[in-house]
Design an enzyme around this catalytic site. Structure first.
Site, PDB file in Angstrom:
ATOM      1  NE  ARG A 186      -4.150  -2.042   2.004  1.00 28.82           N
ATOM      2  CZ  ARG A 186      -4.026  -2.818   2.652  1.00 28.82           C
ATOM      3  NH1 ARG A 186      -2.798  -2.998   3.810  1.00 28.82           N
ATOM      4  NH2 ARG A 186      -4.756  -3.955   2.553  1.00 28.82           N
ATOM      5  CE  LYS A 230      -0.778  13.795 -14.534  1.00 30.60           C
ATOM      6  NZ  LYS A 230      -1.023  14.501 -15.850  1.00 30.60           N
ATOM      7  CD  GLU A 265       7.164  16.835 -23.078  1.00 32.79           C
ATOM      8  OE1 GLU A 265       6.753  18.126 -22.566  1.00 32.79           O
ATOM      9  OE2 GLU A 265       6.726  15.860 -23.304  1.00 32.79           O
ATOM     10  CE  LYS A 312       5.296  17.455 -14.614  1.00 31.17           C
ATOM     11  NZ  LYS A 312       5.453  16.332 -15.257  1.00 31.17           N
ATOM     12  CD  GLU A 327      -3.917  17.064 -16.599  1.00 33.62           C
ATOM     13  OE1 GLU A 327      -2.532  16.480 -16.075  1.00 33.62           O
ATOM     14  OE2 GLU A 327      -4.808  16.849 -17.552  1.00 33.62           O
ATOM     15  NE  ARG A 374       0.238  17.716 -13.502  1.00 29.85           N
ATOM     16  CZ  ARG A 374       0.972  16.682 -12.523  1.00 29.85           C
ATOM     17  NH1 ARG A 374       0.548  16.769 -11.283  1.00 29.85           N
ATOM     18  NH2 ARG A 374       1.644  16.029 -13.040  1.00 29.85           N
ATOM     19  CG  ASN A 424      -2.050  18.024 -20.816  1.00 26.73           C
ATOM     20  OD1 ASN A 424      -1.255  17.323 -20.635  1.00 26.73           O
ATOM     21  ND2 ASN A 424      -3.321  18.000 -20.025  1.00 26.73           N
ATOM     22  CG  HIS A 476       1.296  16.813 -24.343  1.00 26.02           C
ATOM     23  ND1 HIS A 476       2.046  17.917 -24.547  1.00 26.02           N
ATOM     24  CD2 HIS A 476       2.047  15.710 -23.784  1.00 26.02           C
ATOM     25  CE1 HIS A 476       3.362  17.356 -23.841  1.00 26.02           C
ATOM     26  NE2 HIS A 476       3.282  16.312 -23.484  1.00 26.02           N
ATOM     27  CG  HIS A 496      -1.356  12.424 -25.590  1.00 20.72           C
ATOM     28  ND1 HIS A 496      -1.748  13.087 -24.831  1.00 20.72           N
ATOM     29  CD2 HIS A 496      -0.076  12.120 -25.476  1.00 20.72           C
ATOM     30  CE1 HIS A 496      -0.907  13.157 -24.048  1.00 20.72           C
ATOM     31  NE2 HIS A 496       0.345  12.569 -24.231  1.00 20.72           N
ATOM     32  CG  HIS A 540       5.902  12.064 -25.454  1.00 22.23           C
ATOM     33  ND1 HIS A 540       4.681  11.931 -25.547  1.00 22.23           N
ATOM     34  CD2 HIS A 540       6.497  12.900 -24.493  1.00 22.23           C
ATOM     35  CE1 HIS A 540       4.124  12.852 -24.863  1.00 22.23           C
ATOM     36  NE2 HIS A 540       4.998  13.486 -24.069  1.00 22.23           N
TER      37      HIS A 540
HETATM   38  N1  LIG Z   1       4.863  10.890 -15.120  1.00 23.42           N
HETATM   39  C1  LIG Z   1       4.697  11.964 -15.913  1.00 23.42           C
HETATM   40  O1  LIG Z   1       4.235  13.086 -15.441  1.00 23.42           O
HETATM   41  C2  LIG Z   1       5.255  11.862 -17.509  1.00 23.42           C
HETATM   42  C3  LIG Z   1       5.342  12.792 -18.147  1.00 23.42           C
HETATM   43  C4  LIG Z   1       6.061  12.778 -19.518  1.00 23.42           C
HETATM   44  C5  LIG Z   1       6.142  11.519 -19.862  1.00 23.42           C
HETATM   45  N2  LIG Z   1       6.093  10.269 -19.158  1.00 23.42           N
HETATM   46  C6  LIG Z   1       6.227   9.050 -19.564  1.00 23.42           C
HETATM   47  O2  LIG Z   1       7.736   8.840 -20.030  1.00 23.42           O
HETATM   48  C7  LIG Z   1       7.977   7.722 -20.673  1.00 23.42           C
HETATM   49  C8  LIG Z   1       9.006   8.151 -21.564  1.00 23.42           C
HETATM   50  O3  LIG Z   1      10.195   8.416 -21.158  1.00 23.42           O
HETATM   51  P1  LIG Z   1      11.569   8.352 -21.734  1.00 23.42           P
HETATM   52  O4  LIG Z   1      11.570   9.283 -22.915  1.00 23.42           O
HETATM   53  O5  LIG Z   1      12.582   8.894 -20.865  1.00 23.42           O
HETATM   54  O6  LIG Z   1      11.786   7.080 -22.452  1.00 23.42           O
HETATM   55  P2  LIG Z   1      12.713   5.720 -21.931  1.00 23.42           P
HETATM   56  O7  LIG Z   1      12.359   5.552 -20.461  1.00 23.42           O
HETATM   57  O8  LIG Z   1      12.007   4.701 -22.820  1.00 23.42           O
HETATM   58  O9  LIG Z   1      13.886   6.028 -22.218  1.00 23.42           O
HETATM   59  C9  LIG Z   1      14.403   6.332 -23.584  1.00 23.42           C
HETATM   60  C10 LIG Z   1      15.428   5.394 -24.152  1.00 23.42           C
HETATM   61  O10 LIG Z   1      16.752   5.689 -23.550  1.00 23.42           O
HETATM   62  C11 LIG Z   1      17.435   4.676 -22.815  1.00 23.42           C
HETATM   63  N3  LIG Z   1      18.231   5.560 -21.804  1.00 23.42           N
HETATM   64  C12 LIG Z   1      17.894   6.017 -20.615  1.00 23.42           C
HETATM   65  N4  LIG Z   1      18.622   6.757 -20.027  1.00 23.42           N
HETATM   66  C13 LIG Z   1      19.923   6.595 -20.754  1.00 23.42           C
HETATM   67  C14 LIG Z   1      21.221   7.103 -20.719  1.00 23.42           C
HETATM   68  N5  LIG Z   1      21.436   7.861 -19.633  1.00 23.42           N
HETATM   69  N6  LIG Z   1      22.018   6.631 -21.616  1.00 23.42           N
HETATM   70  C15 LIG Z   1      21.633   5.843 -22.607  1.00 23.42           C
HETATM   71  N7  LIG Z   1      20.488   5.254 -22.941  1.00 23.42           N
HETATM   72  C16 LIG Z   1      19.761   5.849 -21.911  1.00 23.42           C
HETATM   73  C17 LIG Z   1      16.410   3.870 -22.299  1.00 23.42           C
HETATM   74  O11 LIG Z   1      16.899   2.644 -21.901  1.00 23.42           O
HETATM   75  C18 LIG Z   1      15.546   3.802 -23.473  1.00 23.42           C
HETATM   76  O12 LIG Z   1      15.897   2.905 -24.432  1.00 23.42           O
HETATM   77  C19 LIG Z   1       6.561   7.557 -21.228  1.00 23.42           C
HETATM   78  O13 LIG Z   1       6.032   6.185 -20.892  1.00 23.42           O
HETATM   79  C20 LIG Z   1       5.627   8.594 -20.802  1.00 23.42           C
HETATM   80  O14 LIG Z   1       4.388   8.037 -20.656  1.00 23.42           O
HETATM   81  C21 LIG Z   1       5.483  10.386 -17.875  1.00 23.42           C
HETATM   82 ZN   LIG Z   2       4.925  15.045 -22.938  1.00 23.61          ZN
END
Ligand SMILES: NC(=O)c1ccc[n+]([C@@H]2O[C@H](COP(=O)([O-])OP(=O)(O)OC[C@H]3O[C@@H](n4cnc5c(N)ncnc54)[C@H](O)[C@@H]3O)[C@@H](O)[C@H]2O)c1
Ligand SMILES: [Zn+2]
Length: 371
Positions: free
Chosen positions: A122, A144, A186, A228, A238, A242, A246, A249, A253, A266
């Site tokens: 939990r 999130k 971003e 942020k 949101e 907040r 978006n 987005h 999206h 993304h």
């Molecule tokens: N929680 C939130 O508020 C929020 C906001 C925006 C995005 N997200 C989420 O984030 C995710 C995308 O995150 P991302 O873009 O970091 O993608 P990711 O986590 O897939 O990382 C991208 C790639 O880079 C590699 N990588 C990571 N760090 C590295 C490093 N230092 N050196 C070499 N390679 C490295 C990873 O293994 C992966 O292949 C999505 O699932 C999205 O939904 C969440």
């Molecule tokens: Zn985004």
């Protein structure tokens, strides 16, 4: 090093941005978590671990390193079955309520790790150690967490804030250039919607930022997080402000969904979405032509953006399914000058179509665009 304090109704925690954070991680974690007999678990992916385990483990006793849980990268693995497997592994290793999870990786590891921490027994404490630019400037802050369903991204999850975020910009050294650019979109978003100074900095220093120059990168990462943190501090769940996060987005999206998350990262989809939203703002006169041109120019300066070969109807269809539509109302964030944005609810189908068509025209693969 810069420290940004996140303060929401539900939590208060520091985000540290700087160099050389990894090699001193244990002390830093103890400072935020206290010295209670913490059992530490790290969630990471094999690729990140092979690059950064030495730096990560430097501050931990050799005979008592944290336990490492692995998670394969990719959106297709950001699923509840992975959460269940990892929770079983935690239980097997006798993790308890006093255990602390370190989510060490990109946004996928961060979102899934945060969700695992939110529901294991939990809820246990966790910290974020983001290693992608996107995770540092965006996903590690704001609480999130979640996983994907077959029906769409992030459709299950919860709000669970970390105890702290450690954004070591040195960790970005191994990040592929395309991933770096995608994350920077971003930051560009942050500048457009709320920080004109950051926007001007991104405008003037594209070469240094793209090359990963540390001082410039630290400024951009810290300013994006600050933006942020302020927004999330005012509207954690949101219900109002907040939503400006978006910007880009709604159509972004839709582009991701319509291309089945395969063609664009993304941030790249968001970049096209920001261009479309800016053109919509231009048509509605929420933004002047000279400002709209500055926005597009900055986005393109951080390109190249992958071209899009997408029928407008498929894109519009995907846009109407977006989960950000509440009760059938389509909310749209439009730039209102540089450093300001407005949320509107009355965008007509015709306006959306015009903006999407105009953006898709610019996004056509070159040979076709020159026809
Ligand atoms: N929680 C939130 O508020 C929020 C906001 C925006 C995005 N997200 C989420 O984030 C995710 C995308 O995150 P991302 O873009 O970091 O993608 P990711 O986590 O897939 O990382 C991208 C790639 O880079 C590699 N990588 C990571 N760090 C590295 C490093 N230092 N050196 C070499 N390679 C490295 C990873 O293994 C992966 O292949 C999505 O699932 C999205 O939904 C969440
Ligand atoms: Zn985004």
């Amino acid at each position: 090093m810069k420290t940004i304090q996140v303060k929401t109704g539900g939590a208060e925690y520091p985000v540290f941005v700087g160099r050389q954070l990894l090699p001193a991680l244990r002390r830093r974690i103890e400072r935020v978590a206290g010295k209670r007999a913490l059992r530490l678990f790290v969630l990471t992916s094999p690729g990140i671990w092979s690059l950064w385990a030495d730096a990560f483990l430097e501050s931990f006793p050799h005979d008592d390193p944290p336990s490492v849980l692995f998670f394969d990268p990719g959106e297709e693995n950001k699923r509840l079955r992975a959460v269940e497997r990892l929770a079983e592994q935690l239980a097997e290793s006798r993790a308890d309520r006093a255990s602390l999870l370190i989510a060490f990786g990109g946004g996928i590891v961060g979102d899934l790790g945060g969700f695992l921490a939110a529901i294991f027994m939990r809820g246990i404490d966790y910290v974020q150690v983001p290693t992608t630019l996107l995770a540092q400037v965006d996903s590690s802050v704001g609480g999130k967490t979640g996983a994907n369903l077959a029906h769409g991204k992030n459709l299950v999850g919860s709000f669970h804030h970390p105890l702290a975020v450690f954004a070591d910009i040195d960790a970005l050294a191994t990040l592929p250039a395309r991933e770096r650019r995608a994350g920077l979109f971003e930051s560009i978003k942050a500048g457009i919607i709320r920080d004109a100074k950051l926007f001007a900095f991104l405008e003037r220093n594209a070469a240094a930022i793209l090359a990963g120059e540390p001082a410039a990168t630290e400024y951009v990462v810290a300013a994006s997080i600050k933006m942020k943190a302020e927004v999330v501090g005012i509207d954690e769940h949101e219900n109002g402000l907040r939503m400006i996060l978006n910007y880009g987005h709604t159509l972004g999206h839709a582009i991701e969904a319509a291309t089945r998350y395969k063609t664009l990262l993304h941030g790249e989809a968001i970049a096209w979405g920001m261009i479309a939203a800016t053109r919509l703002g231009l048509a509605r006169k929420t933004i002047a032509p000279a400002q709209a041109a500055r926005i597009e120019n900055v986005i393109l300066a951080y390109g190249p953006l992958p071209p899009l070969r997408l029928p407008v109807d498929r894109l519009l269809d995907a846009a109407t399914r977006d989960k950000k539509n509440r009760g059938g109302v389509r909310r749209f964030v439009l730039p209102a000058g540089i450093g300001n944005a407005v949320v509107v609810e009355d965008v007509t189908d015709a306006e959306l179509r015009r903006a999407a068509e105009s953006m898709l025209h610019s996004a056509k693969p070159r040979a076709q665009a020159e026809e």
